[in-house]
Write a protein that holds these residues in place. Structure first.
Motif, short mmCIF file in Angstrom:
data_model
loop_
_atom_site.label_atom_id
_atom_site.label_comp_id
_atom_site.label_asym_id
_atom_site.label_seq_id
_atom_site.Cartn_x
_atom_site.Cartn_y
_atom_site.Cartn_z
N GLU A 188 0.87 6.65 -15.72
CA GLU A 188 0.72 5.07 -15.31
C GLU A 188 0.97 5.04 -13.53
O GLU A 188 0.94 3.87 -12.98
N THR A 228 3.64 9.20 -18.00
CA THR A 228 2.48 8.81 -19.01
C THR A 228 1.16 8.43 -18.18
O THR A 228 0.37 7.54 -18.94
N PRO A 256 9.28 7.44 -16.69
CA PRO A 256 8.15 6.99 -17.92
C PRO A 256 6.83 6.71 -17.52
O PRO A 256 5.98 7.19 -18.09
#
Ligand code: MCN
Length: 731
Positions: A21, A19, A15
């Motif tokens: 990050e 995304t 995740p």
């Protein structure tokens, strides 16, 4: 109760990464950072007379220019990390510019004057072996010669029914990580903090402290997110030393990020072997002796003999060959130095032995699978002629399963061939060696709220190992996997560790985490005994709870954690210390030997390019913790192996100029060349670890090239003994 091990659990790592990050080294910005740009040799071999940096120093923004830096570093050449008197390969660092921005740093490179006299260069490793022209002035070209010998191969070959001689060539390749190498070194008095794109922060700290220990008290290395490494980011490079030295000298943060073409020139290349093999085979299919003369193209530095050791001792593969000699010559050439790349020695050994199997079968007119079966090791443990102890494995079982699938491919092959298409089916069987030691560490800590942190010494960088280890810990503690967080990659958090390489992380760090979890369970029982006023002997840990079977009383791990680590204050009244923590170190006294088979059905098109019509792989790595992650490793590895077999090659011209200096010339695969891969696994070949896994990170790069080459060879009815296959040999 096993809830997670064996399941296709999605990666906990993803995740953040998908995304946006993720934080790769080049994403990290520190005020006052100086940017490092490196002037590199454009010639393969020259006497370096003078480097004049005076004009570069006048450029706006330039703070310093460093030349002639020299350190003694284990296993690195004398002129490390910068050339001072002799240039040895295209790309070798000569000078380093430090500037307040990246653009002026690169501009300043053009203002540095380098005076040199070109020397003859040595490019072809077989020429180098003759030792007439020198790749490094004053040094023999032969960095080492080692002989690995067992039995009497000469005699066995001369009395065999059929004798064969072949030259088998394995290309030099560039470990093409999506993210090039990079480092950020942040200076503080007494402590340097380094963010690096590395496979092993601990190795980096140890190596750097060796050199800079007198200039700084301590070095903390933090592994940034890493966009692939494939073995090439295991040990620090010249640029890492230059960056660290620069930040110590200027007392400022220093960042260096390789451009793609710098990365291709200077990230240590892999493979680069030439085997001249002689072997004997009898009419019944028994392979009776092998004599191999192996020349390893080391480039301009020797990093030790480990690639020779692995390539030679793994050459017999899963076959009962007793009489074998391998003479290895590691030779210098004026090229980028060589080092480990995914598989490191095992792909080379496997390519040679699998070629030998196919060629031997063709020579005596036998089915190549029958010939392999005739020679395959049938009982384990088995000591190979060079003393390697193959651990538990049922090779024949996997072989026969693979054979069934392969006969299906052969049927399709003959149908398509009858339609006039140039189609071939190729088969390989591989034995691999992994879990290079000596150990890996893990600490399991339960927080007061019952959530668990697992700190591992391995440093995964794309494999998904953290998810695999979370599965193991969640099962062992009987808790929800979402309550387990695996952290890694910071030398100030983790006392000692080794890192991620040699397909070791799941088996070694995973088992360390398992044992550490068991220690946590023991402690949970002792704490619960206190809270429940029971005897420790009366209690047992089951499915996330400590229970007293007699009274039916129980406390969950979360309750024990909360009670022992309550934040409400009060005074110390514990008989047992409150913490719920365990640390373990785990190693195996023998390497593990996974095995598998790869099969390809390949069509050679009119234009000479290949279409892979079907691809099937089957592996046995003992317990598979997460089949989805393992399958991901296989898919990536197959494509990497396919690239090596069909298009990837670092090419130098006769003068030593690099012809494949960017992705425009270097044949990295793209999604366009990818194909469907079917994968299955068996779990019979368990390792000796408590969780009896073996590694899967490299198997597919090992098994793929021989299968693809054999398939192409059959499609064309033409023997192929060179990687990559050239258009000229396939058309
Ligand atoms: N796994 C599993 N069951 C097993 C063994 C492994 O489910 N019995 C899973 C693990 O959870 C992990 C993966 O398979 O997600 C690989 O684990 P392992 O075989 O232990 O290998 P390592 O984690 O030690 O990874 C090293 C290996 C090597 S040596 C190279 S080179 C390589 C490779 O991993 N480089 C890679 N795969 C890579 N994948 C990515 N994305 N990037 C790289 O640089």
């Amino acid at each position: 109760m096993k809830k997670y091990v064996g399941q296709r659990i999605k990666r906990q790592e993803d995740p953040r990464l998908i995304t946006g990050e993720g934080r790769y080294v080049d994403d990290l910005e520190f005020p006052g950072t100086l940017y490092l740009a490196i002037l590199r040799s454009t010639v393969p071999h020259a006497k370096l007379n003078r480097v004049d940096v005076s004009d570069a120093l006048k450029i706006n923004g330039v703070v310093d220019v460093i030349t002639g830096l020299k350190f003694k570093v284990e296993n690195r050449p004398d002129n490390f990390p910068m050339a001072s008197t002799e240039l040895l390969y295209v790309g070798q660092p000569i000078a380093a510019v430090l500037s307040t921005d990246r653009y002026s740093a690169y501009d300043a490179l053009d203002s540095i004057q380098v005076d040199y006299d070109v020397l003859p260069s040595v490019i072809d490793p077989e020429e180098s072996l003759k030792d007439q022209k020198r790749a490094i002035e004053g040094k023999s070209n032969i960095a080492y010669k080692k002989t690995y010998s067992s039995g009497n191969p000469e005699e066995k070959i001369s009395s065999s029914d059929v004798k064969v001689e072949e030259k088998i060539e394995i290309n030099r390749v560039y470990p093409s990580a999506m993210e090039p190498r990079g480092i950020l070194s942040i200076y503080q008095p007494d402590l340097l903090t380094i963010y690096a794109s590395t496979q092993s922060p601990h190795y980096m700290r140890r190596y750097l402290l060796d050199v800079f220990g007198s200039m700084v008290k301590d070095i903390r290395v933090v592994q940034a997110d890493v966009g692939g490494a494939f073995g090439s980011k295991l040990f620090p490079y010249a640029e890492d030393y230059i960056a660290v030295y620069s930040s110590l000298k200027t007392k400022r943060p220093v960042k260096w990020i390789a451009t793609r073409s710098e990365d291709i020139r200077t990230t240590y290349h892999g493979r680069g072997q030439i085997h001249k093999v002689k072997f004997g085979v009898n009419k019944d299919g028994s392979l009776v002796g092998i004599n191999d003369q192996l020349v390893i193209d080391l480039g301009a530095a020797s990093h030790g003999t480990y690639l020779a050791d692995i390539s030679a001792t793994m050459l017999p593969g899963p076959y009962k060959i007793k009489d074998i000699v391998v003479d290895v010559y590691g030779v210098y050439t004026n090229k980028t130095p060589l080092d480990q790349y995914r598989g490191a020695g095992r792909p080379e050994a496997t390519f040679v032995i699998e070629r030998i199997m196919d060629i031997a079968a063709d020579e005596i007119g036998m089915d190549p699978l029958e010939l392999r079966k005739k020679n395959i090791v049938r009982e384990t443990p088995y000591i190979n002629p060079f003393g390697l102890k193959y651990d538990n494995g049922d090779y024949l079982n996997l072989f026969e399963k693979a054979e069934k699938a392969f006969r299906g491919l052969e049927e399709r092959e003959s149908v398509l061939r009858s339609e006039g298409r140039r189609v071939g089916a190729g088969f390989s069987f591989y034995l691999e060696q992994n879990n290079f030691g000596p150990w890996e560490s893990a600490s399991v800590r339960v927080r007061g709220d019952g959530k668990v942190i697992v700190i591992i010494g391995a440093s995964p960088h794309g494999q998904g190992t953290a998810t695999g280890i979370a599965q193991i810990v969640a099962d062992e503690l009987g808790i929800d996997i979402n309550d387990v967080e695996v952290v890694w990659g910071d030398t100030s958090l983790i006392g000692e560790g080794y890192g991620t390489y040699g397909s070791r992380s799941l088996t070694l760090a995973g088992n360390a985490a398992l044992i550490a979890s068991r220690k946590v369970k023991d402690k949970a029982i002792r704490l619960a005994a206190q809270f429940m006023r029971s005897d420790v002997q009366e209690l047992k840990y089951d499915d996330g709870k400590v229970i007293n079977p007699k009274s039916g009383e129980s406390m969950s791990l979360r309750e024990i954690a909360a009670k022992s680590m309550s934040t409400l204050g009060g005074t110390w009244n514990y008989k047992e210390e409150p913490g719920l923590e365990g640390t373990a170190y785990f190693g195996l006294d023998n390497l593990t030997f996974p095995y598998g088979s790869h099969m390809a059905l390949v069509e050679v098109r009119e234009d000479g390019l290949l279409n892979v019509l079907e691809y099937y792989a089957i592996d046995d790595i003992g317990t598979v913790v997460n089949p989805m992650l393992a399958e991901g490793q296989v898919m990536g590895g197959v494509l990497q192996g396919y690239g090596e077999a069909t298009s990837e090659e670092v090419i130098y011209d006769k003068e030593g100029n690099l012809l494949t200096g960017s992705f425009a010339e270097y044949g990295i695969l793209t999604a366009m060349e990818a194909f469907n891969i079917k994968w299955e696994y068996l779990e019979k070949g368990k390792s000796a670890a408590p969780l009896p896994a073996k590694g899967i990170g490299e198997g597919a790069t090992i098994g793929t090239p021989p299968a693809v080459v054999r398939a192409t060879e059959k499609a064309l009815n033409k023997r192929i003994t060179r990687l990559p296959m050239r258009l000229s040999s396939v058309i």
